[in-house]
Design an enzyme around this catalytic site. Structure first.
Site, short mmCIF file in Angstrom:
data_model
loop_
_atom_site.label_atom_id
_atom_site.label_comp_id
_atom_site.label_asym_id
_atom_site.label_seq_id
_atom_site.Cartn_x
_atom_site.Cartn_y
_atom_site.Cartn_z
N GLY A 11 41.91 53.08 41.30
CA GLY A 11 42.43 52.03 42.17
C GLY A 11 43.93 52.10 42.38
O GLY A 11 44.59 53.10 42.05
N TYR A 140 38.28 35.14 40.70
CA TYR A 140 39.20 36.14 40.16
C TYR A 140 40.11 35.49 39.11
O TYR A 140 40.25 35.98 37.98
CB TYR A 140 40.03 36.72 41.30
CG TYR A 140 41.16 37.64 40.90
CD1 TYR A 140 40.92 38.89 40.35
CD2 TYR A 140 42.49 37.26 41.13
CE1 TYR A 140 41.96 39.74 40.02
CE2 TYR A 140 43.54 38.11 40.79
CZ TYR A 140 43.27 39.34 40.24
OH TYR A 140 44.31 40.18 39.91
N1 SER Z 1 47.17 41.20 43.93
C1 SER Z 1 46.17 40.29 43.44
C2 SER Z 1 45.48 39.61 44.54
O1 SER Z 1 46.11 39.36 45.54
C3 SER Z 1 46.79 39.27 42.56
O2 SER Z 1 46.80 39.70 41.27
O3 SER Z 1 44.34 39.28 44.41
#
Ligand code: SER
Length: 315
Positions: A11, A140
């Site tokens: 990634g 998340y």
């Molecule tokens: N870059 C990530 C997101 O925007 C945040 O940790 O989901």
């Protein structure tokens, strides 16, 4: 000397962290893995196709290479996670619990990136403290807070050397991020060079913490190498390098591409996620406990991004 297994290596972060770690610890001591191949990484050191939800396969790899530290870079990011929350939860938590369980078996270490996404609407948005309210509203964020707490639990209960950072949006020029709320801050540079204009999906005035990849790589190694006797927090440190909103990054780009134009077409899901995250975090605990200090600000990052992408895109 460490023997490191990086999971989720293909990634945005892994594709640069693996070469960085190989430069420090030796190419044969950093085993990269992902569910897909990554020719750049598999051509420069040990590489395995690994589903991080398969604990047996992961443990086999750990034993085969005498691994003593796992870097868990597997993550479904914030916006993508909202499209399929159960899938995101299973991937984010499955990879985390497997990393911690294996580290418990081998008495090893685990590095877990947490995020600004671990905060929520009830968190103080300005100068967000290291220790504060954490009630995120995305799957998340919920998985990241849980990973932070599990990491502390495995440290306290089993002595696993579990450490982590709350990364802001990470800006880079090798591999694109995908499915994140902060992705616009990467995409804007590609669009500036290829089209001279960008349609931004967050509104003007949306401040978020950000960091350039070289600082993110440095932070990952610094926290894992930090003297444990100085660590009060361990899981999980606020780290930031800059905070800006879309008009500010557009203005920084215009210093190099004067005709660059930014327009807005707001994505309501991403906007609502961004509104629930800090404007700017206080990272003084990281500065005090392991001497965190970023090198890049918006201006120096923008100059470097444009130089690198000009070559990459042939612009
Ligand atoms: N870059 C990530 C997101 O925007 C945040 O940790 O989901």
């Amino acid at each position: 000397m460490r023997n490191i297994l990086v999971i989720g290596a293909a990634g945005q972060i892994g594709s640069e962290l693996v070469p960085y770690l190989r430069g420090i610890y030796g190419e044969n001591n950093v085993i990269a893995s992902d569910i897909v191949d990554n020719p750049m990484l598999s051509g420069s050191g040990p590489y395995a196709i690994l589903n991080a939800l398969d604990r047996v396969a992961m443990y086999d790899l750990v034993r085969k290479h005498h691994v003593d530290a796992v870097y868990n870079l597997v993550a479904v990011l914030s916006a993508r996670g909202e499209a399929d929350p159960m899938w995101a939860w299973n991937i984010n938590m499955g990879s985390q619990i497997n990393s911690l369980e294996i580290a418990r078996e081998i008495k090893g270490a685990v590095f877990t990136p947490s995020s600004i996404g671990a905060f929520g609407h009830t968190t103080p948005p300005d100068n967000t403290p290291q220790d504060t309210v954490m009630r995120p509203s995305t799957i998340y964020g919920i998985s990241k807070v849980t990973a932070e707490m599990l990491s502390d639990y495995y440290h306290l209960k089993y002595g696993v050397d579990a450490r982590g950072l709350r990364y802001p949006g990470i800006i880079s020029n090798v591999t694109l991020p995908g499915g994140g709320t902060t992705d616009y801050a990467v995409e804007i540079y590609y669009a500036a060079l290829s089209k001279g204009s960008f349609v931004c999906n967050l509104s003007p005035g949306t401040f978020l913490d950000m960091m350039y990849m070289p600082d993110a790589l440095k932070a990952a190694v610094q926290i894992m190498e930090a003297d444990p006797s100085r660590l009060v927090h361990r899981n999980c440190f606020n780290v930031s390098a800059m905070s800006f909103e879309p008009e500010m990054i557009a203005a920084a780009i215009r210093k190099h591409i004067p005709d660059f134009r930014i327009e807005y077409s707001i994505d309501p899901i991403k906007q609502s996620i961004a509104n629930s995250w800090p404007n700017q975090m206080d990272d003084s605990a990281a500065r005090e406990e392991w001497d965190w200090e970023p090198e890049y600000d918006l201006e120096t990052m923008t100059a470097d991004m444009i130089d690198k992408l000009k070559v990459k895109l042939g612009a």
